[in-house]
Design a protein around this motif. Structure first.
Motif, PDB file in Angstrom:
ATOM      1  N   UNK A  61       0.844  -1.201   0.000  1.00 46.17           N
ATOM      2  CA  UNK A  61       0.000   0.000   0.000  1.00 46.17           C
ATOM      3  C   UNK A  61       0.875   1.246   0.000  1.00 46.17           C
ATOM      4  N   UNK A  62       0.538   2.202  -0.854  1.00 45.70           N
ATOM      5  CA  UNK A  62       1.150   3.525  -0.791  1.00 45.70           C
ATOM      6  C   UNK A  62       0.073   4.563  -1.088  1.00 45.70           C
ATOM      7  N   UNK A  63       0.482   5.813  -1.282  1.00 46.65           N
ATOM      8  CA  UNK A  63      -0.532   6.873  -1.446  1.00 46.65           C
ATOM      9  C   UNK A  63      -1.235   6.794  -2.792  1.00 46.65           C
ATOM     10  N   UNK A  64      -0.689   6.035  -3.729  1.00 44.39           N
ATOM     11  CA  UNK A  64      -1.301   5.926  -5.046  1.00 44.39           C
ATOM     12  C   UNK A  64      -2.276   4.757  -5.170  1.00 44.39           C
ATOM     13  N   UNK A  65      -2.085   3.718  -4.330  1.00 50.46           N
ATOM     14  CA  UNK A  65      -2.942   2.557  -4.484  1.00 50.46           C
ATOM     15  C   UNK A  65      -2.512   1.397  -3.612  1.00 50.46           C
ATOM     16  N   UNK A  66      -3.124   0.255  -3.869  1.00 52.28           N
ATOM     17  CA  UNK A  66      -2.843  -0.964  -3.117  1.00 52.28           C
ATOM     18  C   UNK A  66      -2.735  -2.140  -4.074  1.00 52.28           C
ATOM     19  N   UNK A  67      -1.745  -2.966  -3.831  1.00 52.36           N
ATOM     20  CA  UNK A  67      -1.516  -4.189  -4.591  1.00 52.36           C
ATOM     21  C   UNK A  67      -1.973  -5.354  -3.737  1.00 52.36           C
ATOM     22  N   UNK A  68      -2.861  -6.185  -4.286  1.00 49.33           N
ATOM     23  CA  UNK A  68      -3.426  -7.301  -3.526  1.00 49.33           C
ATOM     24  C   UNK A  68      -2.650  -8.582  -3.779  1.00 49.33           C
ATOM     25  N   UNK A  69      -2.555  -9.447  -2.766  1.00 46.36           N
ATOM     26  CA  UNK A  69      -1.970 -10.773  -3.002  1.00 46.36           C
ATOM     27  C   UNK A  69      -2.912 -11.624  -3.841  1.00 46.36           C
ATOM     28  N   UNK A  70      -2.379 -12.670  -4.432  1.00 46.86           N
ATOM     29  CA  UNK A  70      -3.214 -13.592  -5.207  1.00 46.86           C
ATOM     30  C   UNK A  70      -4.169 -14.331  -4.270  1.00 46.86           C
ATOM     31  N   UNK A  71      -5.427 -14.401  -4.683  1.00 45.36           N
ATOM     32  CA  UNK A  71      -6.437 -15.104  -3.890  1.00 45.36           C
ATOM     33  C   UNK A  71      -6.409 -16.607  -4.131  1.00 45.36           C
TER      34      UNK A  71
END
Length: 220
Positions: A177-187
């Motif tokens: 997570x940063x101020x531009x967005x969030x990267x999700x782990x693989x479900x």
């Protein structure tokens, strides 16, 4: 930002240890990189891999929908792994699951694997969109990117972090997570991962059993 949630323009997003993100005000569950049919595609190529990954993924979705009263699931790309993974048994399980959840809204933001595997069958009743798909202050994507005026949720990378201590090490899925967005782990239960290192201004949140563990932040 707390240990498991953050806000975007007043919208609360909760990182779940099941490797999903909950948008509480809208009862939306966001998941990335399920890769349904991946094990079937491997078996079609003669690689002996376990059965049951589709059922494991669907059971996990069932539990999250019930626990959090979810009304809408957004898949951030790579819903199906490959054309070879569209095995009759896999597609039948998906159809049966959908029949039990006919009231549930489903949206797929196409990813790179979806372009090769083809869109899910129309009978699954999914809205299918290209990235970026804007919803409130969020831009829902498959590929990580920066977009002016929007907070981007993305997948694609399957991020994991190598945690080492006392001569031992393990790789844990993580949110970035940063101020531009969030990267999700693989479900998905059969997806692998790409090791990431936090950059300045990023926070990593490790998925460890039934909890989210934040790593200390680096200076922005």
């Amino acid at each position: 930002m707390s240990s498991d949630r953050f806000e975007v323009e007043g919208q609360q997003l909760t990182m779940l240890p099941e490797r999903a993100l909950l948008w509480q005000q809208r009862a939306i569950l966001v998941v990335a990189d399920v890769h349904f049919g991946k094990a079937a595609a491997f078996r079609a190529s003669g690689v002996p891999v376990p059965h049951g990954t589709t059922r494991a993924n669907l059971d996990a979705l069932d539990a999250l929908v019930a626990r959090h009263r979810v009304r809408h699931i957004v898949f951030l790309g790579d819903f199906l792994h490959a054309r070879a993974g569209r095995a009759p048994a896999t597609m039948a399980e998906l159809a049966q699951w959908r029949a039990r959840h006919a009231w549930l809204e489903l949206t797929l933001v196409r990813g790179n694997h979806d372009l090769h595997a083809g869109d899910p069958p129309a009978a699954l009743g999914m809205r299918i969109v290209d990235e970026p798909w804007h919803l409130g202050p969020l831009a829902l994507c498959h590929h990580p990117r920066q977009l002016p005026g929007a907070f981007v949720l993305a997948g694609h990378v399957h991020p994991v972090y190598r945690l080492a201590a006392a001569g031992d090490a393990l790789r844990l899925p993580c949110f970035v997570v940063d101020r531009h967005g969030a990267l999700l782990p693989a479900f998905g239960a059969f997806t692998g991962g790409y090791q990431v290192t936090p950059q300045a201004g990023q926070r990593l949140y490790l998925v460890a059993d039934d909890r989210i563990l934040p790593l200390p932040a680096l200076p922005a």
